[in-house]
Scaffold this motif. Sequence first.
Motif, PDB file in Angstrom:
ATOM      1  N   PRO A   1       0.830  -1.204   0.000  1.00  0.00           N
ATOM      2  CA  PRO A   1       0.000   0.000   0.000  1.00  0.00           C
ATOM      3  C   PRO A   1       0.869   1.261   0.000  1.00  0.00           C
ATOM      4  CG  PRO A   1      -0.688  -1.537   1.727  1.00  0.00           C
ATOM      5  CD  PRO A   1       0.636  -2.011   1.222  1.00  0.00           C
ATOM      6  N   MET A   2       0.387   2.292  -0.668  1.00  0.00           N
ATOM      7  CA  MET A   2       1.090   3.572  -0.627  1.00  0.00           C
ATOM      8  C   MET A   2       1.215   4.034   0.821  1.00  0.00           C
ATOM      9  SD  MET A   2      -0.367   5.788  -3.859  1.00  0.00           S
ATOM     10  CE  MET A   2      -2.089   5.582  -3.389  1.00  0.00           C
ATOM     11  N   PRO A   3       2.290   4.747   1.158  1.00  0.00           N
ATOM     12  CA  PRO A   3       2.463   5.220   2.534  1.00  0.00           C
ATOM     13  C   PRO A   3       1.262   6.043   3.004  1.00  0.00           C
ATOM     14  CG  PRO A   3       4.484   5.527   1.284  1.00  0.00           C
ATOM     15  CD  PRO A   3       3.437   5.116   0.304  1.00  0.00           C
ATOM     16  N   SER A   4       0.869   5.795   4.248  1.00  0.00           N
ATOM     17  CA  SER A   4      -0.261   6.516   4.832  1.00  0.00           C
ATOM     18  C   SER A   4      -0.092   6.518   6.343  1.00  0.00           C
ATOM     19  CB  SER A   4      -1.582   5.840   4.458  1.00  0.00           C
ATOM     20  OG  SER A   4      -1.713   4.589   5.121  1.00  0.00           O
ATOM     21  N   SER A   5      -1.069   7.103   7.036  1.00  0.00           N
ATOM     22  CA  SER A   5      -1.028   7.108   8.496  1.00  0.00           C
ATOM     23  C   SER A   5      -1.247   5.708   9.057  1.00  0.00           C
ATOM     24  CB  SER A   5      -2.083   8.064   9.049  1.00  0.00           C
ATOM     25  OG  SER A   5      -3.387   7.683   8.602  1.00  0.00           O
ATOM     26  N   THR A   6      -1.767   4.800   8.245  1.00  0.00           N
ATOM     27  CA  THR A   6      -1.950   3.421   8.690  1.00  0.00           C
ATOM     28  C   THR A   6      -0.616   2.696   8.769  1.00  0.00           C
ATOM     29  OG1 THR A   6      -4.163   3.343   7.703  1.00  0.00           O
ATOM     30  CG2 THR A   6      -3.124   1.222   8.210  1.00  0.00           C
ATOM     31  N   TRP A   7       0.173   2.828   7.704  1.00  0.00           N
ATOM     32  CA  TRP A   7       1.497   2.191   7.688  1.00  0.00           C
ATOM     33  C   TRP A   7       2.310   2.776   6.547  1.00  0.00           C
ATOM     34  CZ3 TRP A   7       3.247  -2.286   4.439  1.00  0.00           C
ATOM     35  CH2 TRP A   7       4.505  -2.764   4.839  1.00  0.00           C
ATOM     36  N   ASP A   8       3.546   3.093   6.831  1.00  0.00           N
ATOM     37  CA  ASP A   8       4.490   3.568   5.823  1.00  0.00           C
ATOM     38  C   ASP A   8       5.570   2.503   5.679  1.00  0.00           C
ATOM     39  OD1 ASP A   8       6.484   4.769   4.309  1.00  0.00           O
ATOM     40  OD2 ASP A   8       6.262   6.730   5.268  1.00  0.00           O
TER      41      ASP A   8
END
Length: 227
Positions: free
Chosen positions: A126-133
């Motif tokens: 997944p693209m980097p986000s506040s969920t996981w980078d």
Amino acid sequence: MSTVVLGTTALPAAAYAGAVPPPPAPGDQRAAGYGVDADDLLDSLGRCDQISDGRYSTDSGRPENIPVCDHGPAVSWKADMDIDCDGRRTERCNEDTDPSYLPTTSFTQSDGRYLNSAKLPFIVVPMPSSTWDYRRSGIRGGSLAAIVYRGRVQYAVVGDTGPADIIGEASYSAAKALGIDPDPATGGVPSGVTYIVFKDSRVSPIESRSAAESLGEDLAERFVYGD
């Protein structure tokens, strides 16, 4: 990877024709060259120490119930497998075969061209986000991944990024190698695929299947049996 240079040291007796090597000591499968199988990898994961700040969906509109788990030298998740046919245009992957086809991948080959999803086993993160980078976990384009499905292990690379809220996708080539229908329009499987990505690893060049297999076997053995 380090290069081992073979000198002129005499080979052990078991290396000569007709010699029978001694049986391995109990628990010494790595030293005996037995390698690592799917069960070894899955057993070594143990419990999930969730590293993601939240969970992912397998597809748009599906429940957010897939965590990314930390296992020290690796991270993992268990999800479905959607088929990524993006990248270089081929007979198997193009606008006619894939309704969502894109001619690009997030990462490129050593010659600058986009990856060939019909030939190269790779996974999508997944693209980097506040969920996981993924970058904060020591993962980047070319990081080594192991995909486990129904007793099979396929070594691959991190080759593309996908939506920031969805997880569970791999290339046409990866799916085909695992016995999963690779058709980008109708293929894939709804569950049961485990993705393991090794931190701070890199396959070079990214497009080399043999380099991924070699590094994969080495890192998997370290993960399962220890250094």
